[in-house]
Design a protein around this motif. Structure first.
Motif, PDB file in Angstrom:
ATOM      1  N   ASP A   1      14.217   2.583  12.055  1.00 31.57           N
ATOM      2  CA  ASP A   1      15.318   3.483  12.401  1.00 31.57           C
ATOM      3  C   ASP A   1      16.698   2.849  12.334  1.00 31.57           C
ATOM      4  OD1 ASP A   1      14.879   1.791  14.498  1.00 31.57           O
ATOM      5  OD2 ASP A   1      14.721   3.360  16.034  1.00 31.57           O
ATOM      6  N   THR A   2      16.778   1.591  11.938  1.00 29.96           N
ATOM      7  CA  THR A   2      18.074   0.935  11.774  1.00 29.96           C
ATOM      8  C   THR A   2      18.040   0.060  10.524  1.00 29.96           C
ATOM      9  OG1 THR A   2      17.407  -0.980  13.116  1.00 29.96           O
ATOM     10  CG2 THR A   2      18.537   0.831  14.254  1.00 29.96           C
ATOM     11  N   LEU A   3      19.224  -0.275  10.031  1.00 29.44           N
ATOM     12  CA  LEU A   3      19.304  -1.134   8.856  1.00 29.44           C
ATOM     13  C   LEU A   3      18.956  -2.571   9.217  1.00 29.44           C
ATOM     14  CD1 LEU A   3      22.600   0.165   7.205  1.00 29.44           C
ATOM     15  CD2 LEU A   3      20.243   0.694   6.543  1.00 29.44           C
ATOM     16  N   ARG A   4      18.321  -3.248   8.314  1.00 26.71           N
ATOM     17  CA  ARG A   4      18.010  -4.659   8.503  1.00 26.71           C
ATOM     18  C   ARG A   4      19.278  -5.474   8.283  1.00 26.71           C
ATOM     19  NH1 ARG A   4      13.495  -8.201   5.086  1.00 26.71           N
ATOM     20  NH2 ARG A   4      14.009 -10.233   5.984  1.00 26.71           N
ATOM     21  N   THR A   5      19.523  -6.438   9.132  1.00 24.70           N
ATOM     22  CA  THR A   5      20.686  -7.309   8.996  1.00 24.70           C
ATOM     23  C   THR A   5      20.229  -8.673   8.494  1.00 24.70           C
ATOM     24  OG1 THR A   5      20.496  -7.994  11.313  1.00 24.70           O
ATOM     25  CG2 THR A   5      21.936  -6.120  10.831  1.00 24.70           C
ATOM     26  N   GLY A   6      21.200  -9.529   8.208  1.00 24.66           N
ATOM     27  CA  GLY A   6      20.866 -10.861   7.716  1.00 24.66           C
ATOM     28  C   GLY A   6      21.020 -10.961   6.211  1.00 24.66           C
ATOM     29  N   ASN A   7      20.626 -12.100   5.653  1.00 25.94           N
ATOM     30  CA  ASN A   7      20.840 -12.396   4.242  1.00 25.94           C
ATOM     31  C   ASN A   7      19.546 -12.492   3.451  1.00 25.94           C
ATOM     32  OD1 ASN A   7      23.617 -12.495   4.636  1.00 25.94           O
ATOM     33  ND2 ASN A   7      23.600 -14.677   5.098  1.00 25.94           N
ATOM     34  N   GLN A   8      18.555 -11.706   3.856  1.00 21.23           N
ATOM     35  CA  GLN A   8      17.285 -11.746   3.156  1.00 21.23           C
ATOM     36  C   GLN A   8      16.906 -10.359   2.640  1.00 21.23           C
ATOM     37  OE1 GLN A   8      14.771 -13.504   6.244  1.00 21.23           O
ATOM     38  NE2 GLN A   8      14.748 -15.424   5.091  1.00 21.23           N
ATOM     39  N   ALA A   9      16.107 -10.347   1.583  1.00 22.71           N
ATOM     40  CA  ALA A   9      15.581  -9.108   1.020  1.00 22.71           C
ATOM     41  C   ALA A   9      14.155  -9.379   0.562  1.00 22.71           C
ATOM     42  CB  ALA A   9      16.436  -8.637  -0.148  1.00 22.71           C
ATOM     43  N   ASP A  10      13.239  -8.516   0.949  1.00 24.07           N
ATOM     44  CA  ASP A  10      11.821  -8.728   0.648  1.00 24.07           C
ATOM     45  C   ASP A  10      11.306  -7.605  -0.237  1.00 24.07           C
ATOM     46  OD1 ASP A  10      11.045 -11.111   2.404  1.00 24.07           O
ATOM     47  OD2 ASP A  10      12.054  -9.805   3.831  1.00 24.07           O
ATOM     48  N   GLY A  11      11.285  -7.862  -1.537  1.00 25.12           N
ATOM     49  CA  GLY A  11      10.805  -6.871  -2.480  1.00 25.12           C
ATOM     50  C   GLY A  11       9.758  -7.454  -3.410  1.00 25.12           C
TER      51      GLY A  11
ATOM     52  N   ARG B   1       8.861  -5.964   7.791  1.00 22.08           N
ATOM     53  CA  ARG B   1      10.119  -6.712   7.842  1.00 22.08           C
ATOM     54  C   ARG B   1      11.354  -5.823   8.017  1.00 22.08           C
ATOM     55  NH1 ARG B   1       9.417 -12.080   6.054  1.00 22.08           N
ATOM     56  NH2 ARG B   1       7.262 -12.623   6.587  1.00 22.08           N
ATOM     57  N   TYR B   2      11.206  -4.525   7.866  1.00 23.89           N
ATOM     58  CA  TYR B   2      12.353  -3.629   7.938  1.00 23.89           C
ATOM     59  C   TYR B   2      12.159  -2.631   9.078  1.00 23.89           C
ATOM     60  CZ  TYR B   2      13.978  -5.394   3.438  1.00 23.89           C
ATOM     61  OH  TYR B   2      14.427  -6.209   2.428  1.00 23.89           O
ATOM     62  N   PRO B   3      13.098  -2.563  10.024  1.00 25.67           N
ATOM     63  CA  PRO B   3      12.965  -1.617  11.145  1.00 25.67           C
ATOM     64  C   PRO B   3      12.996  -0.178  10.639  1.00 25.67           C
ATOM     65  CG  PRO B   3      15.163  -2.595  11.111  1.00 25.67           C
ATOM     66  CD  PRO B   3      14.351  -3.355  10.119  1.00 25.67           C
TER      67      PRO B   3
ATOM     68  N   THR C   1       0.856  -1.193   0.000  1.00 26.53           N
ATOM     69  CA  THR C   1       0.000   0.000   0.000  1.00 26.53           C
ATOM     70  C   THR C   1       0.889   1.239   0.000  1.00 26.53           C
ATOM     71  OG1 THR C   1      -0.115   0.281   2.406  1.00 26.53           O
ATOM     72  CG2 THR C   1      -1.697  -1.249   1.384  1.00 26.53           C
ATOM     73  N   ALA C   2       0.272   2.397  -0.087  1.00 24.56           N
ATOM     74  CA  ALA C   2       1.024   3.647  -0.050  1.00 24.56           C
ATOM     75  C   ALA C   2       1.786   3.810   1.263  1.00 24.56           C
ATOM     76  CB  ALA C   2       0.081   4.832  -0.256  1.00 24.56           C
ATOM     77  N   GLU C   3       1.308   3.165   2.335  1.00 24.37           N
ATOM     78  CA  GLU C   3       2.009   3.237   3.620  1.00 24.37           C
ATOM     79  C   GLU C   3       3.398   2.619   3.517  1.00 24.37           C
ATOM     80  OE1 GLU C   3       1.481   4.709   6.375  1.00 24.37           O
ATOM     81  OE2 GLU C   3      -0.569   5.433   6.078  1.00 24.37           O
ATOM     82  N   ASP C   4       3.537   1.555   2.729  1.00 22.54           N
ATOM     83  CA  ASP C   4       4.849   0.943   2.536  1.00 22.54           C
ATOM     84  C   ASP C   4       5.782   1.888   1.783  1.00 22.54           C
ATOM     85  OD1 ASP C   4       4.571  -1.924   3.552  1.00 22.54           O
ATOM     86  OD2 ASP C   4       2.853  -1.791   2.207  1.00 22.54           O
ATOM     87  N   VAL C   5       5.223   2.603   0.810  1.00 24.23           N
ATOM     88  CA  VAL C   5       6.030   3.560   0.054  1.00 24.23           C
ATOM     89  C   VAL C   5       6.500   4.685   0.965  1.00 24.23           C
ATOM     90  CG1 VAL C   5       6.093   5.134  -1.898  1.00 24.23           C
ATOM     91  CG2 VAL C   5       4.762   3.011  -2.051  1.00 24.23           C
ATOM     92  N   LYS C   6       5.586   5.266   1.718  1.00 27.08           N
ATOM     93  CA  LYS C   6       5.943   6.329   2.660  1.00 27.08           C
ATOM     94  C   LYS C   6       6.994   5.832   3.640  1.00 27.08           C
ATOM     95  CE  LYS C   6       4.002   8.874   6.605  1.00 27.08           C
ATOM     96  NZ  LYS C   6       4.919  10.023   6.486  1.00 27.08           N
ATOM     97  N   TYR C   7       6.771   4.647   4.186  1.00 21.58           N
ATOM     98  CA  TYR C   7       7.682   4.053   5.156  1.00 21.58           C
ATOM     99  C   TYR C   7       9.084   3.916   4.558  1.00 21.58           C
ATOM    100  CZ  TYR C   7       9.236   0.654   8.721  1.00 21.58           C
ATOM    101  OH  TYR C   7       9.904   0.000   9.722  1.00 21.58           O
ATOM    102  N   SER C   8       9.163   3.474   3.301  1.00 24.29           N
ATOM    103  CA  SER C   8      10.453   3.240   2.651  1.00 24.29           C
ATOM    104  C   SER C   8      11.233   4.535   2.483  1.00 24.29           C
ATOM    105  CB  SER C   8      10.231   2.568   1.291  1.00 24.29           C
ATOM    106  OG  SER C   8       9.589   1.320   1.443  1.00 24.29           O
ATOM    107  N   PHE C   9      10.558   5.596   2.034  1.00 22.42           N
ATOM    108  CA  PHE C   9      11.242   6.875   1.836  1.00 22.42           C
ATOM    109  C   PHE C   9      11.597   7.513   3.176  1.00 22.42           C
ATOM    110  CE2 PHE C   9       9.738   6.277  -2.400  1.00 22.42           C
ATOM    111  CZ  PHE C   9      10.548   7.046  -3.209  1.00 22.42           C
ATOM    112  N   ASP C  10      10.700   7.428   4.128  1.00 22.45           N
ATOM    113  CA  ASP C  10      10.954   8.026   5.444  1.00 22.45           C
ATOM    114  C   ASP C  10      12.161   7.387   6.122  1.00 22.45           C
ATOM    115  OD1 ASP C  10       8.867   9.788   5.210  1.00 22.45           O
ATOM    116  OD2 ASP C  10       7.478   8.659   6.490  1.00 22.45           O
ATOM    117  N   ARG C  11      12.281   6.061   6.011  1.00 22.05           N
ATOM    118  CA  ARG C  11      13.378   5.398   6.726  1.00 22.05           C
ATOM    119  C   ARG C  11      14.726   5.683   6.074  1.00 22.05           C
ATOM    120  NH1 ARG C  11      15.113   0.180   5.185  1.00 22.05           N
ATOM    121  NH2 ARG C  11      15.497  -0.385   7.356  1.00 22.05           N
TER     122      ARG C  11
END
Length: 518
Positions: free
Chosen positions: A181-191, A177-179, A113-123
């Protein structure tokens, strides 16, 4: 057919030894072919789009994530991808609005949703990682989300904002899946991109499988692909010569590139123009021995690009004499016009005027395994020291360590390649020489910043030519960097792989889905 059978047997042996799942070789239930293996010396800094601003990471993002917009092959204008439509609202180029496509789903099963887009740019802005892409969004003031509509409010007119949305910096992540205020660690990517990352080992391999639920600008997802990462060009050369990979790109060593023969029946060679450049960045901080502009100008009088291109790169790159490369709107030859040929006499005169002790001593850093960085550093050191005016301490660092060092301002000089984020001169402006630039040389010029700001007022990008000509002359005068060369793009594939000519085209998108078995 014999070569194909041998590769299958070798790959089976590797799988038995490594214990890797056999889906990369055996057809899937839905008819997928075996994986195409692609070798590169590019490195992935982070699997989290908020944590990297480099070609290796963004190449992976192009395939695993979606942005609202993307670029079609050889396209100069962004087109919708995760978005159904996007446009500026009202006059003034300050409000940009997009409507999402319906039915986009993350690997978790969540609907975007648009919330995911906002979340992505904000973080991206909130995390503001040292080597992250936050500087690209310097004009982004706030983001609003309402159902499937996302609205971006800009602090000033910015006709280039859609271009930036279309880059890896605009990758949309799953907010569950992505915090924040910090970078996500580990070997996964969810796109929600054309591929899903099914396996990742840092510095070794990224296994990609077509995302059958993908909806966007790509009309057809491709074959499974395995990206194999090599520490340097020699290792990539060996893998290619031994046919351990089906495709080699970015970057074989210059001697191998110079010896490529398009008529060889055992391989397919794609050579094309590119907007990738390499610059020598110089620290302008008061603590640096290169702080005085006359010292930096003296260096500009001593660098022989033609000799560098011939001796280190075997003619596989072209000498570059300005900030904006050939083929991009506004390109000039400002450094050639200002420093037309190497001159020890003029360099010595500048250093005498500056009152500095000769030889000037400084440190030069480069990234180990990144193309011909070591050989290039040695040649630049030789050129500068041959004048008797400089002594250079050369030091190589592992890629991530190198990034952190120049981001922290710990190097006097360092050479970095720059792949255009998008096909517009703006990508060579603020990110490289604007105040607070990604290159972190400490350089700041009100004139340069004003020219960048003014150029963003033109929706018709052909009108920015004068601004960027003036900007390039200002950079040649201030010398926060010295342009070295412009890359040519090479992709080499085995005879049974097609589509190599479409993988890279200077738009910043790495199109692995264009590769296919013949």
């Amino acid at each position: 057919m014999r070569a194909v059978r041998i590769r299958i047997l070798l790959a089976l042996l590797v799988l038995v030894i490594a214990g890797v799942g056999a889906w990369t070789l055996l057809p899937e239930k839905d008819g997928e072919a075996r994986a195409i293996t692609v070798g590169t010396t590019d490195a992935v800094t982070s699997l989290d789009p908020a944590g990297s601003y480099d070609a290796g990471s963004w190449a992976l993002y192009s395939n695993v994530f979606q942005s609202l917009l993307t670029f079609e092959p050889d396209g100069a204008t962004p087109v919708p991808d995760a978005a159904r439509s996007c446009s500026f609202v009202g006059g003034g180029l300050r409000t940009y609005r997009c409507e999402l496509r319906s039915g986009l789903t993350f690997p978790s099963g969540r609907t975007m949703t648009a919330e995911d887009v906002k979340y992505s740019f904000d973080r991206v802005k909130k995390i503001n990682a040292d080597v992250g892409p936050a500087p690209l969004f310097s004009t982004l003031k706030s983001v609003e989300a309402d159902g499937m509509i996302v609205t971006f409010h800009l602090s000033e007119p910015d006709a280039t904002f859609p271009f930036k949305v279309a880059t890896g910096a605009g990758s949309i992540v799953d907010r569950s899946r992505y915090p924040s205020d910090t970078l996500r660690t580990g070997n996964q990517a969810d796109g929600t991109g054309p591929y899903r990352l099914t396996r990742y080992v840092k510095g070794e391999v990224a296994a990609l499988r077509p995302n059958r639920s993908y909806k966007g600008a790509v009309s057809r997802t491709g074959n499974p692909v395995e990206l194999h990462y090599y520490p340097d060009g020699k290792a990539l050369d060996a893998a290619w010569k031994n046919r351990q990979i089906d495709v080699a790109t970015r970057t074989l060593t210059p001697d191998v590139l110079a010896g490529l023969n398009p008529s060889d029946p055992d391989q397919r060679v794609s050579e094309s123009d590119s907007s990738e450049v390499r610059n020598l960045y110089l620290s302008t901080r008061s603590s640096s021995p290169l702080h005085d502009v006359r010292v930096r100008r003296a260096m500009a009088w001593l660098i022989n690009r033609e000799q560098l291109a011939a001796s280190v790169y075997d003619g596989t790159v072209d000498a570059l004499y300005s900030l904006v490369p050939a083929g991009i709107t506004g390109h000039t030859t400002a450094f050639f016009d200002t420093y037309p040929e190497p001159s020890v006499k003029k360099a010595r005169q500048l250093l005498t005027e500056a009152g500095v002790q000769v030889p000037v001593h400084f440190t030069y850093g480069y990234a180990i395994g990144r193309g011909s960085g070591a050989e290039e550093a040695a040649e630049i050191k030789r050129q500068l020291e041959a004048s008797g005016l400089f002594t250079v301490d050369v030091k190589g660092y592992e890629w991530t360590d190198f990034q952190k060092r120049y981001a922290a301002g710990k190097l006097d000089a360092y050479a970095v390649g720059w792949v255009a984020d998008y096909p517009d001169p703006d990508t060579f402006g603020a990110p490289l020489v604007g105040t607070g630039s990604s290159m972190n040389t400490g350089y700041s010029s009100k004139d340069v910043d004003a020219l960048v700001t003014d150029s963003r007022r033109y929706a018709d990008r052909s009108r920015v030519t004068k601004d960027f000509r003036d900007l390039q002359q200002q950079v040649a005068d201030d010398v926060p960097l010295i342009p070295l060369w412009q890359q040519k793009e090479y992709v080499v594939t085995t005879e049974d792989v097609g589509g190599g000519q479409y993988v890279n085209d200077g738009t910043g998108v790495f199109r692995l889905w264009k590769l296919g078995w013949i």
